[in-house]
Motif scaffolding. Structure first.
Motif, PDB file in Angstrom:
ATOM      1  N   GLU A  66       1.820  92.412  39.720  1.00 35.24           N
ATOM      2  CA  GLU A  66       1.950  92.449  41.176  1.00 35.24           C
ATOM      3  C   GLU A  66       3.338  92.850  41.650  1.00 35.24           C
ATOM      4  N   ALA A  67       4.282  93.023  40.728  1.00 38.88           N
ATOM      5  CA  ALA A  67       5.672  93.273  41.111  1.00 38.88           C
ATOM      6  C   ALA A  67       5.851  94.644  41.748  1.00 38.88           C
ATOM      7  N   GLU A  68       6.472  94.671  42.906  1.00 39.22           N
ATOM      8  CA  GLU A  68       6.786  95.916  43.591  1.00 39.22           C
ATOM      9  C   GLU A  68       8.257  96.258  43.378  1.00 39.22           C
ATOM     10  N   ALA A  69       8.631  97.484  43.725  1.00 44.47           N
ATOM     11  CA  ALA A  69      10.019  97.908  43.608  1.00 44.47           C
ATOM     12  C   ALA A  69      10.928  96.943  44.366  1.00 44.47           C
ATOM     13  N   GLY A  70      12.008  96.544  43.737  1.00 43.66           N
ATOM     14  CA  GLY A  70      12.924  95.587  44.341  1.00 43.66           C
ATOM     15  C   GLY A  70      12.687  94.163  43.892  1.00 43.66           C
ATOM     16  N   THR A  71      11.599  93.930  43.145  1.00 46.06           N
ATOM     17  CA  THR A  71      11.311  92.610  42.598  1.00 46.06           C
ATOM     18  C   THR A  71      12.138  92.388  41.335  1.00 46.06           C
ATOM     19  N   CYS A  72      12.608  91.171  41.137  1.00 46.46           N
ATOM     20  CA  CYS A  72      13.338  90.838  39.916  1.00 46.46           C
ATOM     21  C   CYS A  72      12.531  89.847  39.090  1.00 46.46           C
ATOM     22  N   LEU A  73      12.541  90.036  37.788  1.00 45.71           N
ATOM     23  CA  LEU A  73      11.768  89.221  36.847  1.00 45.71           C
ATOM     24  C   LEU A  73      12.706  88.553  35.855  1.00 45.71           C
ATOM     25  N   HIS A  74      12.312  87.370  35.444  1.00 44.37           N
ATOM     26  CA  HIS A  74      13.127  86.642  34.463  1.00 44.37           C
ATOM     27  C   HIS A  74      12.225  85.880  33.517  1.00 44.37           C
ATOM     28  N   TRP A  75      12.693  85.698  32.305  1.00 45.14           N
ATOM     29  CA  TRP A  75      12.009  84.870  31.322  1.00 45.14           C
ATOM     30  C   TRP A  75      13.033  84.295  30.365  1.00 45.14           C
ATOM     31  N   ILE A  76      12.660  83.202  29.725  1.00 41.66           N
ATOM     32  CA  ILE A  76      13.555  82.510  28.792  1.00 41.66           C
ATOM     33  C   ILE A  76      12.990  82.527  27.382  1.00 41.66           C
ATOM     34  N   GLU A  77      11.663  82.394  27.277  1.00 39.19           N
ATOM     35  CA  GLU A  77      11.032  82.361  25.957  1.00 39.19           C
ATOM     36  C   GLU A  77      11.122  83.733  25.281  1.00 39.19           C
ATOM     37  N   PRO A  78      11.298  83.754  23.952  1.00 40.93           N
ATOM     38  CA  PRO A  78      11.387  85.039  23.244  1.00 40.93           C
ATOM     39  C   PRO A  78      10.174  85.934  23.440  1.00 40.93           C
ATOM     40  N   ASP A  79       8.983  85.318  23.605  1.00 39.92           N
ATOM     41  CA  ASP A  79       7.780  86.120  23.802  1.00 39.92           C
ATOM     42  C   ASP A  79       7.474  86.359  25.281  1.00 39.92           C
ATOM     43  N   ALA A  80       8.401  85.927  26.164  1.00 42.90           N
ATOM     44  CA  ALA A  80       8.267  86.121  27.611  1.00 42.90           C
ATOM     45  C   ALA A  80       7.021  85.468  28.181  1.00 42.90           C
ATOM     46  N   ALA A  81       6.524  84.427  27.536  1.00 47.20           N
ATOM     47  CA  ALA A  81       5.332  83.740  28.034  1.00 47.20           C
ATOM     48  C   ALA A  81       5.580  83.092  29.394  1.00 47.20           C
ATOM     49  N   ASP A  82       6.858  82.856  29.708  1.00 46.69           N
ATOM     50  CA  ASP A  82       7.199  82.186  30.975  1.00 46.69           C
ATOM     51  C   ASP A  82       7.706  83.162  32.024  1.00 46.69           C
ATOM     52  N   ILE A  83       7.398  84.447  31.887  1.00 46.10           N
ATOM     53  CA  ILE A  83       7.910  85.440  32.824  1.00 46.10           C
ATOM     54  C   ILE A  83       7.486  85.099  34.255  1.00 46.10           C
TER      55      ILE A  83
END
Length: 334
Positions: A66-83
């Motif tokens: 659902e992310a549109e241009a200008g959205t920022c994403l973050h994750w901590i887990e190595p597999d990005a399960a918590d993105i």
């Protein structure tokens, strides 16, 4: 005049050292760009996507889909399960710049692209998307690189032909460092804070480490070239002429005395900016201290800060043979 001649000779030899750093950084970025296309966050529902380290493992999560241009994403887990989506003023690993539709190039029966094809697609499509997002002010040699979330093999088979493009801040190892703020409002210069030591892998510059550990370079200063060159782009020779003196001064000041760097068998050197970087708005460069191996084949491992006791190795540092994990969050700070 003699001092001026020495500076010019040192500047020329330093340029080779500078190129070693640039080549090492680009090599790490290239690995990241190839792999990041195939190894992307997983989980949730929606079209199929690949997860870090697991090509085409699982469908995309809603935060990515659902992310549109200008959205920022973050994750901590190595597999990005918590993105998850976060405010761009918060720490994040990926800033979405837009989408690239591949349907015109790949029919429904087209085979899943190879790693080389994905790299080319990302370079062609996501670089263009990101440049448009930044209104032409993207520094290809700056601290940010282009990345993309790609369809997984399962999603590809179901007709997914969309690249979700974005900007990220990788280290030479391929791990991602978090940033704050949107890229459009930052100086993209590929600089590090004064006092930062960059690790060493064989003879290549690696991710930041504590200066008490073996490292390739120590950052001794940051210079804003616009103070010396307020108008048009200065040639590399003009930059070198200015930086040979200024970085020598800053490095000596940082080390604590005019002779400390030389006494510890180190040399001061610097980065320069290309015209493409200048046009994108980058203005800052780093001054650094490092050492060459006795045979001149590359950077020597240095242990300890130039401000204190220093040990310079005479053999290349050990080569890290651990698998690179592009897209995995870096443990430390850039």
């Amino acid at each position: 005049m003699a001092e001026r001649s020495d500076n010019r000779n040192h500047r020329r030899s330093s340029r080779n050292t500078r190129l070693v750093m640039i080549a090492a950084a680009l090599g790490g970025a290239l690995v990241l760009l190839i792999s990041a296309l195939l190894n992307t966050p997983s989980g949730g529902g929606g079209s199929g996507w690949g997860g870090p380290g697991r090509q085409g493992a699982a469908p995309a999560t809603p935060p990515v889909f659902e992310a549109e241009a200008g959205t920022c994403l973050h994750w901590i887990e190595p597999d990005a399960a918590d993105i998850r989506q976060v405010k761009c003023t918060e720490r994040h690993l990926f800033e979405v710049t837009g989408k690239a539709d591949l349907r015109a190039d790949f029919a429904g029966t087209a085979p899943y692209p190879s790693a080389e094809q994905w790299q080319q697609l990302k370079q062609e499509r996501c670089t263009a998307v990101s440049e448009q997002y930044l209104r032409g002010r993207f520094d290809p040699e700056g601290r940010f690189s282009v990345g993309a979330f790609t369809p997984s093999q399962r999603g590809w088979g179901s007709g997914d032909r969309t690249l979700h493009c974005g900007l990220q801040q990788p280290g030479p190892s391929g791990e991602l460092f978090a940033s704050k703020g949107d890229v459009a409002h930052q100086d993209q210069s590929n600089t590090y804070d004064v006092g930062r030591c960059l690790g060493i892998n064989g003879t290549e510059v690696w991710d930041p480490v504590d200066c008490a550990r073996p490292h390739a370079v120590e950052v001794t200063g940051i210079i804003d070239l616009s103070t010396e060159f307020p108008a048009e782009y200065p040639s590399e020779d003009d930059q070198d002429d200015f930086l040979a003196t200024r970085c020598g001064e800053l490095t000596a000041e940082y080390a604590g005395s005019p002779t400390a760097v030389e006494d510890k068998k180190l040399v001061a050197y610097w980065d320069t900016l290309t015209e493409e970087s200048w046009d994108a708005g980058s203005r800052e460069v780093n001054c650094k201290a490092s050492a060459q191996l006795p045979d001149g084949s590359g950077l020597a491992p240095v242990t300890g800060s130039v401000k204190g006791d220093v040990t310079v190795g005479e053999e290349p540092a050990p080569q890290n043979s651990a698998p690179v994990q592009p897209g995995v969050p870096a443990a430390g700070e850039r």
